[in-house]
Design a protein around this motif. Structure first.
Motif, PDB file in Angstrom:
ATOM      1  N   MET A   1      17.999  23.704  40.252  1.00  0.00           N
ATOM      2  CA  MET A   1      18.872  24.583  39.296  1.00  0.00           C
ATOM      3  C   MET A   1      19.989  25.343  39.922  1.00  0.00           C
ATOM      4  N   SER A   2      21.888  25.861  39.853  1.00  0.00           N
ATOM      5  CA  SER A   2      22.269  25.525  40.302  1.00  0.00           C
ATOM      6  C   SER A   2      23.110  26.952  40.078  1.00  0.00           C
ATOM      7  N   ILE A   3      23.604  27.667  40.428  1.00  0.00           N
ATOM      8  CA  ILE A   3      24.149  29.098  40.745  1.00  0.00           C
ATOM      9  C   ILE A   3      25.075  29.587  39.894  1.00  0.00           C
ATOM     10  N   GLU A   4      25.862  29.659  39.173  1.00  0.00           N
ATOM     11  CA  GLU A   4      27.247  29.718  38.996  1.00  0.00           C
ATOM     12  C   GLU A   4      28.184  30.862  38.951  1.00  0.00           C
ATOM     13  N   TYR A   5      29.147  30.685  39.153  1.00  0.00           N
ATOM     14  CA  TYR A   5      30.063  32.364  39.927  1.00  0.00           C
ATOM     15  C   TYR A   5      31.390  32.617  38.978  1.00  0.00           C
ATOM     16  N   VAL A   6      31.530  33.654  38.733  1.00  0.00           N
ATOM     17  CA  VAL A   6      32.839  34.072  38.657  1.00  0.00           C
ATOM     18  C   VAL A   6      33.936  34.748  39.320  1.00  0.00           C
ATOM     19  N   GLN A   7      35.328  34.561  39.323  1.00  0.00           N
ATOM     20  CA  GLN A   7      36.407  35.060  40.900  1.00  0.00           C
ATOM     21  C   GLN A   7      36.535  35.701  40.433  1.00  0.00           C
ATOM     22  N   VAL A   8      36.653  37.110  40.970  1.00  0.00           N
ATOM     23  CA  VAL A   8      37.012  38.290  41.106  1.00  0.00           C
ATOM     24  C   VAL A   8      38.169  38.635  42.281  1.00  0.00           C
ATOM     25  N   ALA A   9      38.804  39.297  41.715  1.00  0.00           N
ATOM     26  CA  ALA A   9      40.112  39.792  43.035  1.00  0.00           C
ATOM     27  C   ALA A   9      40.145  41.125  42.356  1.00  0.00           C
ATOM     28  N   GLU A  10      40.612  41.960  43.538  1.00  0.00           N
ATOM     29  CA  GLU A  10      40.974  43.704  43.509  1.00  0.00           C
ATOM     30  C   GLU A  10      42.009  43.837  42.104  1.00  0.00           C
ATOM     31  N   GLU A  11      43.083  42.629  42.867  1.00  0.00           N
ATOM     32  CA  GLU A  11      44.634  42.881  42.022  1.00  0.00           C
ATOM     33  C   GLU A  11      44.980  41.485  42.459  1.00  0.00           C
ATOM     34  N   GLU A  12      46.456  41.398  41.890  1.00  0.00           N
ATOM     35  CA  GLU A  12      46.743  39.846  41.204  1.00  0.00           C
ATOM     36  C   GLU A  12      47.169  39.857  42.778  1.00  0.00           C
ATOM     37  N   GLY A  13      46.964  38.559  43.143  1.00  0.00           N
ATOM     38  CA  GLY A  13      47.190  37.594  44.081  1.00  0.00           C
ATOM     39  C   GLY A  13      46.603  38.429  45.371  1.00  0.00           C
ATOM     40  N   GLU A  14      45.362  39.062  45.562  1.00  0.00           N
ATOM     41  CA  GLU A  14      44.595  39.311  46.597  1.00  0.00           C
ATOM     42  C   GLU A  14      43.583  38.206  46.154  1.00  0.00           C
ATOM     43  N   GLU A  15      42.950  37.976  47.308  1.00  0.00           N
ATOM     44  CA  GLU A  15      42.097  36.922  47.977  1.00  0.00           C
ATOM     45  C   GLU A  15      40.909  36.911  46.714  1.00  0.00           C
ATOM     46  N   THR A  16      39.766  36.336  45.876  1.00  0.00           N
ATOM     47  CA  THR A  16      38.655  36.129  45.378  1.00  0.00           C
ATOM     48  C   THR A  16      37.638  35.770  46.217  1.00  0.00           C
ATOM     49  N   ILE A  17      37.073  36.764  45.179  1.00  0.00           N
ATOM     50  CA  ILE A  17      35.166  36.594  46.205  1.00  0.00           C
ATOM     51  C   ILE A  17      34.581  35.767  44.087  1.00  0.00           C
ATOM     52  N   GLU A  18      33.537  34.771  44.871  1.00  0.00           N
ATOM     53  CA  GLU A  18      32.737  34.413  44.057  1.00  0.00           C
ATOM     54  C   GLU A  18      31.398  35.374  43.748  1.00  0.00           C
ATOM     55  N   LEU A  19      31.450  35.418  42.770  1.00  0.00           N
ATOM     56  CA  LEU A  19      30.361  36.999  42.099  1.00  0.00           C
ATOM     57  C   LEU A  19      29.504  35.870  41.388  1.00  0.00           C
TER      58      LEU A  19
END
Length: 123
Positions: free
Chosen positions: A1-19
């Motif tokens: 079973m694999s976990i899926e992630y969504v990419q989120v950044a605080e503002e446009e152009g900033e580094e993303t965090i996968e949640l």
């Protein structure tokens, strides 16, 4: 079973965090707020219209924008508007209180107080 992630950044152009997303495809608001305190929702830039779109939030769960899921889109944090921002000044709705209106108001209030309160027997 694999976990899926969504990419989120605080503002446009900033580094993303996968949640991580849940088994039903939603993202918990608590997961989002754990990484981005104060966030109230997510938004993203529509590639066709170039407009910002909001993500639906119901009962603490953020739902993907389409039936296909979250995709490779980068989602941006949406924060509440500053409640301390200056509101436009409005004209007064009632005339200012004057000495004559205060006297008139005092007379009206006194009218409803029973006389027995003012005329008590003194021994």
């Amino acid at each position: 079973m694999s976990i899926e992630y969504v990419q989120v950044a605080e503002e446009e152009g900033e580094e993303t965090i996968e949640l991580p997303i849940e088994k039903d495809g939603t993202l918990l608001l608590s997961t989002l707020q754990g990484q981005f305190p104060g966030t109230s929702c997510l938004k993203y830039r529509n590639s066709v219209s170039n407009a910002i779109r909001g993500i639906r939030l119901t009962e603490g769960r953020l739902y993907p924008p389409s039936e296909d899921g979250w995709g490779n889109q980068v989602y941006l944090c949406a924060f509440p508007k500053n409640k301390n921002r200056e509101l436009p000044s409005l004209p007064p709705t009632a005339p200012p209180v004057t000495a004559s209106s205060e006297t008139w108001c005092g007379r009206i209030i006194g009218f409803f107080i029973p006389n027995s309160r003012f005329h008590q027997k003194k021994d």
